[in-house]
Design a protein around this motif. Structure first.
Motif, PDB file in Angstrom:
ATOM      1  N   GLU A 435      -3.905 -10.383  -4.264  1.00 50.23           N
ATOM      2  CA  GLU A 435      -3.616  -8.961  -4.134  1.00 50.23           C
ATOM      3  C   GLU A 435      -4.417  -8.293  -3.019  1.00 50.23           C
ATOM      4  OE1 GLU A 435      -6.872  -9.380  -7.261  1.00 50.23           O
ATOM      5  OE2 GLU A 435      -5.009 -10.413  -6.700  1.00 50.23           O
ATOM      6  N   ARG A 436      -5.455  -8.959  -2.525  1.00 48.17           N
ATOM      7  CA  ARG A 436      -6.268  -8.392  -1.451  1.00 48.17           C
ATOM      8  C   ARG A 436      -5.768  -8.806  -0.066  1.00 48.17           C
ATOM      9  NH1 ARG A 436      -9.397  -4.714  -4.256  1.00 48.17           N
ATOM     10  NH2 ARG A 436     -10.685  -5.711  -5.857  1.00 48.17           N
ATOM     11  N   VAL A 437      -4.940  -9.844   0.011  1.00 46.42           N
ATOM     12  CA  VAL A 437      -4.590 -10.439   1.301  1.00 46.42           C
ATOM     13  C   VAL A 437      -3.846  -9.453   2.194  1.00 46.42           C
ATOM     14  CG1 VAL A 437      -3.154 -12.204   2.410  1.00 46.42           C
ATOM     15  CG2 VAL A 437      -4.628 -12.813   0.489  1.00 46.42           C
ATOM     16  N   ARG A 442      -3.871  -5.766   6.866  1.00 46.19           N
ATOM     17  CA  ARG A 442      -3.531  -4.469   7.487  1.00 46.19           C
ATOM     18  C   ARG A 442      -4.708  -3.924   8.284  1.00 46.19           C
ATOM     19  NH1 ARG A 442      -2.923  -0.883  10.101  1.00 46.19           N
ATOM     20  NH2 ARG A 442      -1.947   1.141   9.755  1.00 46.19           N
ATOM     21  N   VAL A 443      -5.924  -4.122   7.803  1.00 55.08           N
ATOM     22  CA  VAL A 443      -7.114  -3.678   8.529  1.00 55.08           C
ATOM     23  C   VAL A 443      -7.435  -4.624   9.680  1.00 55.08           C
ATOM     24  CG1 VAL A 443      -9.590  -3.237   8.345  1.00 55.08           C
ATOM     25  CG2 VAL A 443      -8.062  -2.533   6.498  1.00 55.08           C
ATOM     26  N   LYS A 514      -6.587   3.376  -0.006  1.00 52.45           N
ATOM     27  CA  LYS A 514      -7.497   2.878  -1.036  1.00 52.45           C
ATOM     28  C   LYS A 514      -7.495   1.359  -1.132  1.00 52.45           C
ATOM     29  CE  LYS A 514      -8.444   3.168  -6.009  1.00 52.45           C
ATOM     30  NZ  LYS A 514      -8.001   3.732  -7.306  1.00 52.45           N
ATOM     31  N   GLU A 515      -6.302   0.754  -1.143  1.00 57.08           N
ATOM     32  CA  GLU A 515      -6.222  -0.690  -1.343  1.00 57.08           C
ATOM     33  C   GLU A 515      -6.834  -1.468  -0.171  1.00 57.08           C
ATOM     34  OE1 GLU A 515      -2.127   0.730   0.087  1.00 57.08           O
ATOM     35  OE2 GLU A 515      -3.758   1.412  -1.236  1.00 57.08           O
ATOM     36  N   LEU A 557     -15.777   6.822   4.633  1.00 56.19           N
ATOM     37  CA  LEU A 557     -14.336   6.587   4.741  1.00 56.19           C
ATOM     38  C   LEU A 557     -13.588   7.148   3.534  1.00 56.19           C
ATOM     39  CD1 LEU A 557     -14.542   2.946   6.122  1.00 56.19           C
ATOM     40  CD2 LEU A 557     -13.546   4.893   7.347  1.00 56.19           C
ATOM     41  N   LYS A 558     -14.218   7.142   2.376  1.00 60.92           N
ATOM     42  CA  LYS A 558     -13.583   7.652   1.166  1.00 60.92           C
ATOM     43  C   LYS A 558     -13.598   9.173   1.105  1.00 60.92           C
ATOM     44  CE  LYS A 558     -14.405   5.780  -2.819  1.00 60.92           C
ATOM     45  NZ  LYS A 558     -15.121   5.181  -3.987  1.00 60.92           N
TER      46      LYS A 558
END
Length: 647
Positions: A435-437, A442-443, A514-515, A557-558
């Motif tokens: 789920e993190r891939v 994207r980053v 967030k993700e 960043l948050k």
């Protein structure tokens, strides 16, 4: 005059001292960083199976025939025959504005096809490791290919985009029977290892209205399923592929694959819709899209560039170019993002290929070049403490960039092969959960390209400077040591596929999700916790500082608005890249321990201000032996014993 009983003789054009030419070593065997990243990101079974082929390719890319083709491609630049007109000024109607490329360029493209520099990425037998293996191969090839990997990069991106549409049943715009046959035909050509069948691709986004900003695209596409009969066929009856139901007209300001057989391009279909993506064949009327009349394309002129001069880059006017819509109307930016994910890693690997070759040249030169060291004494540069400290510092930076680049490739490979799984202990993804891939990629897609391509330029310059004045020369007569060409070509990589500022802004947008932020947070914490208890006090202190600094960045960043952070986007993104590189250094140390990797990691942390001043002085007093181990590898420093140090 007499000197020790010997008569002094003047030098001449053919007598006196001549500097021995450095001998380049096979980079697969000689490049310490390349060896380490292959062990970090590939399991032993895959590495052992691909190593013989990589070793063989490492020899082939240094063959004199390859360098002769490079020189030919650089000296005999592409041109438009008759500037697109005959002797009486009429357009050349038979073939349009005809591009002429040199034999060296064509032979290098054929060599790339034969060696699968793109096809390897689609080798299903390699699964999630296909991208790492592919780009290990490309890393060896970049500095010997005379920029043929630029069309290759867009070929790769186009193949991936078409592959997604051919294999994804859940698309909102499913392919009909004819379009599926068209896309499959193109994909097969794009992934072929046969030079007579292989295609490259253009990626036509840039217009006069903007570079990376495509919001004002002036190219117009009109649905017109009934074109004139003479414009329908693309190939002979053996392939019989239709050109497409859309008519596309406009002007593309920058095309870096003008000799390609197809293109992925952006155009507008309606005033109230965004831009759409299209696939268009470059030519019509011949087998495989090679030769024959251009498909509504007029090559206006070729660009005159600082570097990448062997690469035909053009301005193109499109008049009724026939093509096929990809995906939904107005969703072209989402479609082209798939291509950009690929072309950006190609840019980063090209930077690393140039830097790796530049270091190889500097290392080889240091083994044969003697300099004065005072009081009539002379020593090779590999025995000179200052020179070796300089090369060691470049090597430390190079390895950090390699780790970040191949980490991105590893994540890309897992993202493309989710069926292979990204579970704890999975070497290809360094344990990143499934789920993190996607959010992590994207980053990384923007971040790694922004940081790597920008940072590599002064490092390639440092390799050029390591040869003194001769490094500044375009040594085409000894093409294997032409590091000036590599520097000149490396400069563009921080510009195309998104400038550093554009990519820093894009990375900031990704991190505001967030993700994506949580994915980066997971990886930093995971790498630091894995290294806990295995580090020296100095590096342990550095790891704690990494954790603390990342925590502060994460909070900003948050909590802070994107517009507030935007002026600092470049600095923020670069610092996050350095935190990720430090984390990857720690992982490398854990998986491949050794005295020189510990020294490299510590030096990297010192330069980034992650350890205290007391450690800095200790690092600075490390001697020639450690610098040599960093540059040449602890098992490759036998040169130190060849007559002993003369200092």
């Amino acid at each position: 005059m007499m000197n020790d009983g010997k008569k002094m003789e003047p030098s001449s054009s053919n007598t006196g001292f001549f500097q021995p030419l450095p001998t380049l070593a096979n980079q697969w065997l000689d490049d310490v960083s390349l060896q380490r990243v292959s062990r970090v990101f590939l399991p032993p079974s895959i590495l052992s199976s691909v190593s013989p082929g990589l070793r063989k390719f490492g020899e082939e890319v240094l063959d004199q025939q390859i360098f002769d083709w490079v020189t030919d491609a650089e000296r005999n630049l592409p041109y438009l025959r008759g500037n697109g007109r005959d002797a009486f000024g009429r357009p050349l109607k038979s073939t349009g504005s005809e591009l002429v490329t040199t034999e060296g360029w064509r032979k290098l493209q054929e060599c790339g096809f034969r060696n699968g520099v793109i096809a390897t990425g689609y080798d299903t037998g390699l699964g999630e490791y296909a991208r790492v293996v592919q780009f290990l191969r490309l890393h060896l090839w970049e500095a010997s290919c005379a920029n043929t990997t630029c069309p290759g990069a867009m070929q790769d991106g186009a193949a991936r985009l078409l592959q997604l549409h051919l294999t994804s049943p859940g698309l909102l715009n499913p392919l009909d029977t004819v379009q599926r046959r068209v896309f499959q035909n193109a994909f097969d050509h794009l992934t072929s290892r046969d030079p007579t069948e292989g295609w490259t691709s253009g990626q036509w986004m840039t217009e006069r209205t903007g570079g990376s900003d495509v919001s004002l695209t002036e190219t117009i596409a009109t649905f017109d399923p009934c074109p004139p009969p003479d414009s329908t066929p693309l190939a002979d009856t053996e392939e019989g592929i239709p050109l497409g139901p859309w008519s596309i007209s406009g002007f593309k300001w920058f095309s870096s694959a003008t000799d390609s057989q197809m293109a992925i391009l952006l155009a507008r279909t309606a005033p109230d819709k965004g831009v759409s993506a299209f696939y268009a064949p470059m030519r019509k009327g011949t087998r495989g899209g090679k030769g024959g009349e251009l498909n509504g394309v007029i090559i206006q002129r070729l660009k005159n560039k600082l570097g990448t001069q062997s690469l035909p880059t053009a301005e193109l006017e499109l008049k009724n170019m026939r093509g096929w819509l990809i995906g939904e109307e107005g969703k072209g930016i989402q479609e082209i993002a798939t291509v950009l994910n690929i072309t950006r890693v190609h840019s980063a690997v090209a930077s690393m290929g140039y830097l790796g070759r530049g270091l190889g040249i500097a290392k080889a030169y240091a083994l044969v070049r003697e300099v004065g060291v005072g009081r009539g004494r002379r020593a090779r540069l590999c025995e000179h403490p200052l020179h070796m400290r300089t090369l060691a510092n470049i090597t430390v930076e190079y390895h950090g960039l390699m780790l970040l680049t191949f980490f991105t490739l590893s994540i890309l490979g897992v993202d493309e092969h989710p069926q292979g799984g990204a579970t704890e202990g999975n070497k290809g993804a360094l344990g990143v959960p499934k789920e993190r891939v996607g959010p992590l990629l994207r980053v990384l897609s923007s971040l790694h390209k922004a940081y790597v391509c920008e940072t590599a330029i002064p490092l390639v310059y440092g390799c050029m400077q390591a040869l003194g004045g001769v490094g500044y020369l375009l040594n085409s007569e000894s093409e294997q040591m032409n590091v000036a060409r590599l520097f000149r070509d490396a400069c563009v990589l921080a510009i195309w596929e998104g400038t550093t500022d554009v990519l820093a802004s894009d990375t900031l947008r990704a991190l505001k999700k967030k993700e994506s932020l949580e994915a980066v947070d997971w990886f930093v914490k995971h790498s630091l916790s894995g290294a806990a208890g295995k580090l020296s006090k100095e590096m342990g202190d550095g790891a704690e500082k990494v954790s603390s600094e990342w925590g502060a960045l994460r909070t900003r960043l948050k909590t802070e608005k994107a517009e507030t952070l935007l002026p600092e986007a470049r600095q923020l993104v670069f610092r996050i890249a350095e935190i990720l590189i430090t984390s990857l250094y720690l992982i490398d140390m854990g998986s491949n321990p050794g005295r020189e990797i510990e020294a490299m990691c510590l030096r990297y942390m010192v330069k980034r201000g992650l350890v205290g001043q007391g450690v800095s002085s200790g690092v600075e007093t490390e001697g020639l032996e450690m610098d040599a181990a960093i540059v040449y590898g602890s098992t490759q420093t036998t040169f130190m014993k060849q007559g002993g140090s003369k200092l």
